[in-house]
Design a protein around this motif. Structure first.
Motif, short mmCIF file in Angstrom:
data_model
loop_
_atom_site.label_atom_id
_atom_site.label_comp_id
_atom_site.label_asym_id
_atom_site.label_seq_id
_atom_site.Cartn_x
_atom_site.Cartn_y
_atom_site.Cartn_z
N SER A 108 11.08 -27.67 0.83
CA SER A 108 10.34 -28.74 1.48
C SER A 108 9.30 -28.22 2.47
O SER A 108 8.36 -28.95 2.81
CB SER A 108 11.31 -29.68 2.20
N SER A 109 9.44 -26.98 2.93
CA SER A 109 8.48 -26.45 3.90
C SER A 109 8.20 -24.97 3.68
O SER A 109 8.36 -24.16 4.59
CB SER A 109 8.99 -26.68 5.33
N PRO A 110 7.78 -24.57 2.48
CA PRO A 110 7.61 -23.14 2.18
C PRO A 110 6.55 -22.45 3.04
O PRO A 110 6.64 -21.24 3.27
CB PRO A 110 7.21 -23.13 0.70
N ALA A 111 5.57 -23.20 3.52
CA ALA A 111 4.52 -22.57 4.32
C ALA A 111 5.06 -21.99 5.62
O ALA A 111 4.38 -21.18 6.27
CB ALA A 111 3.42 -23.58 4.60
N SER A 112 6.27 -22.40 6.02
CA SER A 112 6.89 -21.87 7.23
C SER A 112 7.82 -20.69 6.95
O SER A 112 8.55 -20.25 7.83
CB SER A 112 7.69 -22.98 7.94
N SER A 113 7.77 -20.18 5.73
CA SER A 113 8.71 -19.14 5.32
C SER A 113 8.57 -17.86 6.12
O SER A 113 9.54 -17.16 6.36
CB SER A 113 8.54 -18.85 3.83
N GLY A 114 7.34 -17.54 6.52
CA GLY A 114 7.11 -16.33 7.30
C GLY A 114 7.02 -15.09 6.44
O GLY A 114 7.29 -15.11 5.24
#
Length: 619
Positions: A399-405
């Protein structure tokens, strides 16, 4: 030094046509892109990442080689022979999936007499190091110490140490060592006056101890530089100056943060100067903060993380360890680790490195494989690898892959091929011959051992250790996750299932392993590379990407956007190559071993779902 913070509290896939490093021709180098193993370039640090000569982000994954260095049975060397080192390197690559090792060295054996560097020891160590370089494995040496020195401990002691030579201990005139009421060896760090005073003396350069160490370190680095070829030396990533530094005791008015500022950081600056003088100008120092800075037990946690060192920049790498002290204690964590167990701990490592303006490596992590807490190992290690791969929980990743780092580099403690087969005279005492485990203070963390036939075998689930990971990303990694389906006994652990909103992707993956990489291209012709575990045979690997879909990827050619090639070093391991010679474009690729001969319709439908997901969630 594994799990110290907790203890303070209480097969080989054979691929025809593979290339050996020595026999690689210039024509082959142009045909099968490698990383530094073909273009001869070392890694550098840029924009908080390790970068190769093709400008690709590199992730280092592997093991510490090895705790054998802390023993005397092989003279402070990781291996009894070069042949053993070669055997270990091949297995580490083919069975353990590693592309890097932290290579332990001993100050006591490098400088057995004050001012006299033992070139025979350095020759043997360099020859063993070369075995890993020849297998296509990058190396960063580490002058290792635990409890300062074995020479602080008497022949009848319950404990032992490693690191400083006998003459360094003799110069201090330290008291009779005693830990008092200590259940675990790590308690010596804060309870054993001899250990505390010796550490204190080192950081204050009493008796010229630090000067002597720095001189030996410079001579060691110069020797390694002179005795490796240019191509071999390119595979040496940097140097770890000092394992798990601790003050011993603080001066009046001093605390952990000011100790780092006033004593530890100046030592690293001095070590950096020695690296430059030894011909290591272009390689970073892998600097460790106070070992308690990221303890996950509040009563042990100390302020630190080199907070006052400013922007470290490309000449330093933020280097830290992580052990679950609560899990190892046996009393502070009930039950097993679960999805996202260490997300916060590894997020703190990412954030500290980002603030310091440099790359990071978790140079030690692990968990005991025998004893009362060994049952936690499958879940603890899975959660640690999850923390290296992403800062998100499995439940939140889709749901929030852009925050994976960023994907973190890390080397597990440890890879000791002699595990359970040692013959160590503890503190030189012939009446205390230690053979079990790692033969050092009751430790038992090695991921590998020799079986009864003399064959190297993993002691942990291969699906946990031999992992899919982006070893070189042509551009910038946006997100990555890997569901290894490793096991805890008879239970398969699935912490990141494909969501029901992607039904065709779920059908394609089924009960199999899968990884998903999202990256933004950076230009250039070199491909993105992912290590393919042995559990992903080429004939049953499926790739669904914006670059295309393929079942059983072909061998690499320049025209193939999705292909397979051997890993360098001739160990039989393989890599997946994804070629996208554009710049600034968002790309993604799902890699799975779940489906058998999936239909074209299923591949098309899965690709459509993933394209819509990437556009909506990453953009």
């Amino acid at each position: 030094m594994p799990n110290i913070r907790a203890r303070l509290l209480v097969v080989l896939v054979v691929l025809s046509g593979f290339l050996t490093l020595a026999g690689t021709s210039s024509a082959t180098a142009a045909t099968v892109p490698g990383s530094l193993w073909f273009d001869g370039s070392p890694l550098t640090v840029r924009n908080g990442r390790f970068v190769d000569g093709n400008g690709r982000e590199v992730v280092l994954r592997g093991y510490n080689v090895s705790g054998e260095t802390k023993l005397e049975e092989n003279g402070g060397l990781p291996f009894a022979s070069v042949a053993d080192a070669q055997k270990s390197a091949t297995a580490l690559r083919a069975l353990g999936g590693g592309n890097a090792v932290r290579f332990l060295l001993s100050w006591a054996h490098a400088e057995p007499a004050r001012g006299q560097v033992d070139t025979a020891y350095l020759t043997a160590a360099t020859d063993q190091m070369r075995a890993f370089l020849d297998a296509g494995i990058r190396v960063y040496p580490d002058f290792h110490q635990d409890l300062y020195s074995r020479y602080l401990f008497g022949s009848g002691s319950w404990y032992t140490g490693d690191g400083a030579p006998a003459w360094a201990v003799a110069s201090g005139g330290y008291p009779q060592e005693s830990c008092g009421i200590c259940l675990f060896w790590g308690q010596n760090i804060t309870q054993n006056k001899a250990v505390q005073q010796a550490q204190y003396d080192f950081w204050h350069n009493a008796h010229g101890l630090q000067d002597a160490f720095l001189s030996t370190a410079q001579q060691t680095m110069a020797f390694i530089r002179q005795h490796l070829s240019t191509d071999e030396f390119a595979g040496v990533v940097g140097f770890d100056p000092y394992n798990e530094p601790y003050a011993g005791t603080y001066d009046s008015g001093q605390n952990s943060r000011t100790w780092e500022r006033d004593l530890l950081w100046p030592f690293y600056v001095a070590f950096r100067a020695r690296m430059d003088a030894a011909g290591w100008q272009d390689k970073p120092a892998f600097v460790e903060p106070n070992l308690f800075w990221n303890s996950n037990i509040s009563s042990q946690k100390q302020e630190g993380g080199l907070l006052d060192a400013g922007t470290l920049g490309p000449r330093y790498v933020f280097n830290t360890h992580f052990y679950d002290q609560k899990a190892i204690s046996g009393i502070l964590m009930w039950g097993k680790a679960s999805d996202g167990q260490y997300a916060g701990d590894f997020a703190a490592i990412r954030d500290r490195a980002s603030a310091a303006g440099t790359a990071t490596v978790v140079s030690e992590f692990g968990h005991p494989l025998s004893g009362t807490v060994a049952d936690k190992a499958p879940t603890v290690l899975k959660a640690m690898y999850q923390g290296l791969d992403t800062r998100l929980t499995g439940a939140s990743w889709w749901s929030s892959p852009a925050s994976s780092g960023p994907v973190l580099s890390g080397t597990q403690w440890q890879w000791d091929i002699y595990n359970g087969r040692h013959h160590e005279l503890m503190n030189g005492n012939p009446g205390k011959v230690v053979t079990a485990g790692d033969a050092w203070n009751d430790e038992d963390l090695s991921a590998v051992r020799l079986d009864d036939t003399g064959t190297l075998a993993l002691r942990q689930d291969a699906r946990l250790l031999d992992r899919l990971y982006p070893s070189a990303t042509a551009g910038t990694t946006v997100a990555f996750t890997y569901e290894d389906r490793s096991r805890d006994g008879s239970t398969t652990l699935t912490w990141n299932p494909v969501p029901s909103t992607l039904p065709n992707v779920g059908r394609l993956v089924g009960s199999g392993q899968y990884g998903l990489l999202v990256w933004r291209s950076g230009g250039g012709s070199a491909p993105t590379e992912l290590h393919l575990p042995a559990s992903f045979p080429t004939a049953s690997t499926t790739v669904v990407s914006d670059l295309g879909t393929v079942y059983a990827p072909p061998s690499y050619t320049p025209a193939a956007p999705i292909a397979v090639a051997p890993e360098p070093g001739g160990t039989g391991s393989r890599r997946l190559l994804l070629t996208a010679p554009d710049s600034g474009v968002l790309h993604w690729a799902l890699v799975t071993d779940g489906a058998t001969a999936p239909s074209a319709d299923l591949l098309k439908a899965a690709r459509s779902e993933l394209a819509a997901w990437a556009a909506a969630k990453v953009g």
